[in-house]
Write a protein that holds these residues in place. Structure first.
Motif, PDB file in Angstrom:
ATOM      1  N   LEU A 189      14.472   2.093   1.681  1.00 17.58           N
ATOM      2  CA  LEU A 189      15.149   2.394   0.416  1.00 17.58           C
ATOM      3  C   LEU A 189      16.666   2.546   0.550  1.00 17.58           C
ATOM      4  CD1 LEU A 189      12.680   4.928  -1.227  1.00 17.58           C
ATOM      5  CD2 LEU A 189      13.083   2.544  -1.894  1.00 17.58           C
ATOM      6  N   PHE A 190      17.114   3.183   1.633  1.00 17.84           N
ATOM      7  CA  PHE A 190      18.518   3.584   1.706  1.00 17.84           C
ATOM      8  C   PHE A 190      19.268   3.064   2.924  1.00 17.84           C
ATOM      9  CE2 PHE A 190      16.010   7.094  -0.214  1.00 17.84           C
ATOM     10  CZ  PHE A 190      16.409   6.893  -1.529  1.00 17.84           C
ATOM     11  N   GLY A 191      18.596   2.366   3.828  1.00 19.17           N
ATOM     12  CA  GLY A 191      19.243   1.891   5.045  1.00 19.17           C
ATOM     13  C   GLY A 191      20.277   0.817   4.763  1.00 19.17           C
ATOM     14  N   PRO A 192      21.169   0.609   5.720  1.00 18.78           N
ATOM     15  CA  PRO A 192      22.243  -0.366   5.515  1.00 18.78           C
ATOM     16  C   PRO A 192      21.755  -1.802   5.363  1.00 18.78           C
ATOM     17  CG  PRO A 192      22.206   0.410   7.792  1.00 18.78           C
ATOM     18  CD  PRO A 192      21.227   1.245   7.032  1.00 18.78           C
ATOM     19  N   ASP A 193      20.541  -2.088   5.846  1.00 15.44           N
ATOM     20  CA  ASP A 193      20.003  -3.448   5.746  1.00 15.44           C
ATOM     21  C   ASP A 193      19.010  -3.621   4.607  1.00 15.44           C
ATOM     22  OD1 ASP A 193      21.461  -4.302   7.999  1.00 15.44           O
ATOM     23  OD2 ASP A 193      19.931  -3.475   9.335  1.00 15.44           O
ATOM     24  N   SER A 194      18.809  -2.561   3.794  1.00 17.98           N
ATOM     25  CA  SER A 194      17.865  -2.708   2.681  1.00 17.98           C
ATOM     26  C   SER A 194      18.448  -3.682   1.663  1.00 17.98           C
ATOM     27  CB  SER A 194      17.554  -1.358   2.042  1.00 17.98           C
ATOM     28  OG  SER A 194      18.706  -0.791   1.486  1.00 17.98           O
ATOM     29  N   GLY A 195      17.573  -4.502   1.129  1.00 14.53           N
ATOM     30  CA  GLY A 195      18.020  -5.559   0.232  1.00 14.53           C
ATOM     31  C   GLY A 195      17.514  -5.375  -1.175  1.00 14.53           C
ATOM     32  N   PRO A 196      17.673  -6.418  -1.979  1.00 16.46           N
ATOM     33  CA  PRO A 196      17.265  -6.339  -3.382  1.00 16.46           C
ATOM     34  C   PRO A 196      15.756  -6.165  -3.587  1.00 16.46           C
ATOM     35  CG  PRO A 196      18.115  -8.534  -2.854  1.00 16.46           C
ATOM     36  CD  PRO A 196      18.323  -7.680  -1.652  1.00 16.46           C
ATOM     37  N   LYS A 197      14.965  -6.500  -2.591  1.00 21.48           N
ATOM     38  CA  LYS A 197      13.504  -6.348  -2.709  1.00 21.48           C
ATOM     39  C   LYS A 197      13.022  -5.051  -2.082  1.00 21.48           C
ATOM     40  CE  LYS A 197      12.313 -11.173  -3.146  1.00 21.48           C
ATOM     41  NZ  LYS A 197      11.451 -12.256  -2.675  1.00 21.48           N
ATOM     42  N   ARG A 198      13.916  -4.073  -1.944  1.00 21.50           N
ATOM     43  CA  ARG A 198      13.543  -2.824  -1.268  1.00 21.50           C
ATOM     44  C   ARG A 198      12.427  -2.085  -1.984  1.00 21.50           C
ATOM     45  NH1 ARG A 198      19.149  -1.296  -2.525  1.00 21.50           N
ATOM     46  NH2 ARG A 198      19.076  -0.231  -4.513  1.00 21.50           N
ATOM     47  N   LEU A 199      12.370  -2.159  -3.322  1.00 22.28           N
ATOM     48  CA  LEU A 199      11.281  -1.474  -4.034  1.00 22.28           C
ATOM     49  C   LEU A 199       9.934  -2.150  -3.778  1.00 22.28           C
ATOM     50  CD1 LEU A 199      12.921  -0.410  -7.415  1.00 22.28           C
ATOM     51  CD2 LEU A 199      12.342   1.011  -5.449  1.00 22.28           C
ATOM     52  N   THR A 200       9.936  -3.468  -3.733  1.00 25.00           N
ATOM     53  CA  THR A 200       8.707  -4.193  -3.402  1.00 25.00           C
ATOM     54  C   THR A 200       8.234  -3.800  -2.012  1.00 25.00           C
ATOM     55  OG1 THR A 200       9.354  -6.068  -4.776  1.00 25.00           O
ATOM     56  CG2 THR A 200       7.698  -6.498  -3.071  1.00 25.00           C
ATOM     57  N   LEU A 201       9.160  -3.786  -1.066  1.00 27.04           N
ATOM     58  CA  LEU A 201       8.822  -3.431   0.308  1.00 27.04           C
ATOM     59  C   LEU A 201       8.359  -1.975   0.399  1.00 27.04           C
ATOM     60  CD1 LEU A 201       8.750  -4.744   3.083  1.00 27.04           C
ATOM     61  CD2 LEU A 201      11.103  -3.962   3.429  1.00 27.04           C
ATOM     62  N   PHE A 202       9.015  -1.109  -0.358  1.00 25.58           N
ATOM     63  CA  PHE A 202       8.609   0.292  -0.402  1.00 25.58           C
ATOM     64  C   PHE A 202       7.146   0.403  -0.827  1.00 25.58           C
ATOM     65  CE2 PHE A 202       7.748   4.045  -2.971  1.00 25.58           C
ATOM     66  CZ  PHE A 202       8.082   5.068  -2.106  1.00 25.58           C
ATOM     67  N   TRP A 203       6.743  -0.305  -1.875  1.00 23.66           N
ATOM     68  CA  TRP A 203       5.372  -0.210  -2.381  1.00 23.66           C
ATOM     69  C   TRP A 203       4.361  -0.846  -1.427  1.00 23.66           C
ATOM     70  CZ3 TRP A 203       4.448   3.569  -5.257  1.00 23.66           C
ATOM     71  CH2 TRP A 203       5.377   4.009  -6.194  1.00 23.66           C
ATOM     72  N   ILE A 204       4.802  -1.797  -0.602  1.00 22.57           N
ATOM     73  CA  ILE A 204       3.913  -2.357   0.424  1.00 22.57           C
ATOM     74  C   ILE A 204       3.634  -1.313   1.502  1.00 22.57           C
ATOM     75  CG2 ILE A 204       3.797  -4.049   2.316  1.00 22.57           C
ATOM     76  CD1 ILE A 204       5.325  -5.980   0.404  1.00 22.57           C
ATOM     77  N   TYR A 205       4.666  -0.559   1.883  1.00 26.57           N
ATOM     78  CA  TYR A 205       4.535   0.439   2.946  1.00 26.57           C
ATOM     79  C   TYR A 205       4.009   1.790   2.444  1.00 26.57           C
ATOM     80  CZ  TYR A 205       6.959  -2.202   6.642  1.00 26.57           C
ATOM     81  OH  TYR A 205       7.305  -3.111   7.608  1.00 26.57           O
ATOM     82  N   PHE A 206       4.206   2.104   1.191  1.00 23.95           N
ATOM     83  CA  PHE A 206       3.868   3.427   0.659  1.00 23.95           C
ATOM     84  C   PHE A 206       2.417   3.856   0.879  1.00 23.95           C
ATOM     85  CE2 PHE A 206       2.622   6.297  -2.842  1.00 23.95           C
ATOM     86  CZ  PHE A 206       3.419   7.379  -2.511  1.00 23.95           C
ATOM     87  N   PRO A 207       1.427   2.977   0.751  1.00 25.10           N
ATOM     88  CA  PRO A 207       0.039   3.413   1.011  1.00 25.10           C
ATOM     89  C   PRO A 207      -0.163   3.985   2.411  1.00 25.10           C
ATOM     90  CG  PRO A 207       0.039   1.304  -0.106  1.00 25.10           C
ATOM     91  CD  PRO A 207       1.467   1.602   0.259  1.00 25.10           C
ATOM     92  N   TYR A 208       0.686   3.562   3.348  1.00 28.38           N
ATOM     93  CA  TYR A 208       0.569   4.067   4.720  1.00 28.38           C
ATOM     94  C   TYR A 208       1.148   5.469   4.863  1.00 28.38           C
ATOM     95  CZ  TYR A 208      -0.829  -0.676   5.478  1.00 28.38           C
ATOM     96  OH  TYR A 208      -1.493  -1.872   5.396  1.00 28.38           O
ATOM     97  N   LEU A 209       1.750   5.971   3.817  1.00 29.41           N
ATOM     98  CA  LEU A 209       2.117   7.388   3.710  1.00 29.41           C
ATOM     99  C   LEU A 209       1.077   8.126   2.869  1.00 29.41           C
ATOM    100  CD1 LEU A 209       4.045   9.855   3.964  1.00 29.41           C
ATOM    101  CD2 LEU A 209       5.202   8.987   1.919  1.00 29.41           C
ATOM    102  N   LEU A 210       0.731   7.552   1.726  1.00 34.54           N
ATOM    103  CA  LEU A 210      -0.167   8.211   0.780  1.00 34.54           C
ATOM    104  C   LEU A 210      -1.565   8.447   1.361  1.00 34.54           C
ATOM    105  CD1 LEU A 210      -0.667   9.309  -2.063  1.00 34.54           C
ATOM    106  CD2 LEU A 210      -1.312   6.977  -2.742  1.00 34.54           C
ATOM    107  N   VAL A 211      -2.176   7.425   1.924  1.00 32.73           N
ATOM    108  CA  VAL A 211      -3.545   7.567   2.423  1.00 32.73           C
ATOM    109  C   VAL A 211      -3.626   8.602   3.552  1.00 32.73           C
ATOM    110  CG1 VAL A 211      -5.500   6.377   3.512  1.00 32.73           C
ATOM    111  CG2 VAL A 211      -4.285   5.296   1.603  1.00 32.73           C
TER     112      VAL A 211
END
Length: 168
Positions: free
Chosen positions: A115-137
């Motif tokens: 979300l906030f790193g220097p290399d995060s791009g315009p698709k950061r929200l898409t990428l966030f939602w791909i990775y988020f289940p690995y926090l939620l579950v």
């Protein structure tokens, strides 16, 4: 099937799906490319290009260290815990709490970088939602296992005969 039954089915699916994902995709960050079939390498490159996954494409040292833990520590656990959920074994309670806490903790810097790193791009929200289940579950797993002493108490009682009615 009640809420806990549904949640347990989600956990079981999560662990079973995580086995091939770790072997085929995630471990490409630490295992030389020559050990993967072309289709697996292409799948990873498709993910990187489509979702602009800068972590997997650049493999910073901190990220590789987390993937190493996933591959060497978590992957064997996925088999054990899947067996435990299938058998509805109460002994998986503490290992699940340890696993869920570990993974949730490792996901915080990953999601922060996405979300906030220097290399995060315009698709950061898409990428966030791909990775988020690995926090939620894993967080849900910790809650599920921490709130009771015996997560499968009814199943354990039936297997041991304790749940049988006495004949009159």
């Amino acid at each position: 099937m009640g809420l806990l039954g549904v949640l347990d089915a989600v956990f079981l699916a999560y662990f079973i799906i995580h086995i091939p994902t770790t072997i085929i995709v995630d471990s490409q960050s630490i295992v030389p490319a020559q050990y993967f079939p072309v289709w697996a390498k292409e799948l990873l490159q498709w993910h990187i290009k489509t979702n602009e996954d800068h972590l997997v494409s650049t493999n910073p040292v901190w990220f590789v260290s987390l993937v190493t833990c996933e591959t060497l520590l978590q992957l064997p656990f996925f088999f054990v815990v899947a067996y435990g959920f299938i058998r509805r074994a109460n002994w998986i309670r503490v290992p699940c709490i340890i696993y869920g806490t570990h993974v949730a903790t490792t996901m915080v810097p990953i999601l922060a970088d996405i979300l906030f790193g220097p290399d995060s791009g315009p698709k950061r929200l898409t990428l966030f939602w791909i990775y988020f289940p690995y926090l939620l579950v894993p967080l849900l797993l910790v809650l599920r296992m921490a709130l009771v002493d015996k997560p499968f108490a009814a199943a354990a009682g039936r297997r041991s005969g304790k749940g049988k009615r006495k004949a009159n």
